[in-house]
Design an enzyme around this catalytic site. Sequence first.
Site, PDB file in Angstrom:
ATOM      1  N   CYS A 167       7.134  -4.134 -19.614  1.00 20.14           N
ATOM      2  CA  CYS A 167       7.386  -3.582 -20.940  1.00 20.14           C
ATOM      3  C   CYS A 167       7.199  -2.063 -20.953  1.00 20.14           C
ATOM      4  CB  CYS A 167       6.492  -4.293 -21.943  1.00 20.14           C
ATOM      5  SG  CYS A 167       6.989  -4.126 -23.666  1.00 20.14           S
ATOM      6  N   HIS A 168       6.386  -1.535 -21.864  1.00 23.79           N
ATOM      7  CA  HIS A 168       6.159  -0.096 -21.920  1.00 23.79           C
ATOM      8  C   HIS A 168       5.361   0.415 -20.725  1.00 23.79           C
ATOM      9  CE1 HIS A 168       7.146  -0.919 -26.178  1.00 23.79           C
ATOM     10  NE2 HIS A 168       7.625   0.315 -26.166  1.00 23.79           N
ATOM     11  N   GLU A 201      13.223  -1.493 -28.946  1.00 26.94           N
ATOM     12  CA  GLU A 201      12.459  -0.506 -29.707  1.00 26.94           C
ATOM     13  C   GLU A 201      12.944  -0.438 -31.153  1.00 26.94           C
ATOM     14  OE1 GLU A 201       9.306   0.711 -29.377  1.00 26.94           O
ATOM     15  OE2 GLU A 201       9.886   1.640 -27.472  1.00 26.94           O
TER      16      GLU A 201
END
Length: 230
Positions: free
Chosen positions: A133-134, A164
């Site tokens: 993910c991030h 996002e």
Amino acid sequence: MKKVLVVETNQATYGARKEATGLWLGETTEFITQLQATGWQVDYVSPRGGYVPVDPRSLKYLDAAGWRCYQDPAFQKVALARTQAPEQVDPTKYTAIYFAGGHGVMWDFPTNRQLQVIAEVIYQNGGYVTSVCHGIAGLFNLKLPNGTPLIAGKRVTGFTRAEEVLAGKRRLVPFLNQNLAQQKGAKFVKRRAYAQFAVTDGRLITGQNPFSATAVAKKLLVAINQEGSN
């Protein structure tokens, strides 16, 4: 015994805004559950060491194993309250490094050179660099010994532009993972929004979104097993 270093954020808010974020807890718990079940040892580090804030939204997505971790005093101590600082870490002891996500990492992963050196040493020693993910934000400034971005020319994934937007955080984040990965020369690949997806490219393993931590762990185990059979 194989060891993995899990990297978590210290950032509790979206920049200076008074809006809570932090570690997406399941991205740690789902990953470590897979590895610990096969005998791996897990250590934890954060950019500043110490306390790791948990994104409150992530709690409602915890599975049963995640809740057991969250309520375990030993896990709370090492993974959330007293993580190591980068200067306490010996990268030569680790088979892999894993950058867990949550929006907080976008503020404190990309600029932390000490974490970057740890990851680069692990990779140069034949280890694996992984993220979900991030957490891909921790990979953007990693370099090979010749100065080339580590992800250049590699197939990678992470939280996408579409995800996002769907998360409602497009205007709160300092950059878009998909855009920055492509700017670094990576071949960014993805599946539909919030579908479980992870990709392996050599010793680089990345997952798309919060539902991909288990997939990253499984791909790491497969890669290690294949390496051991050669």
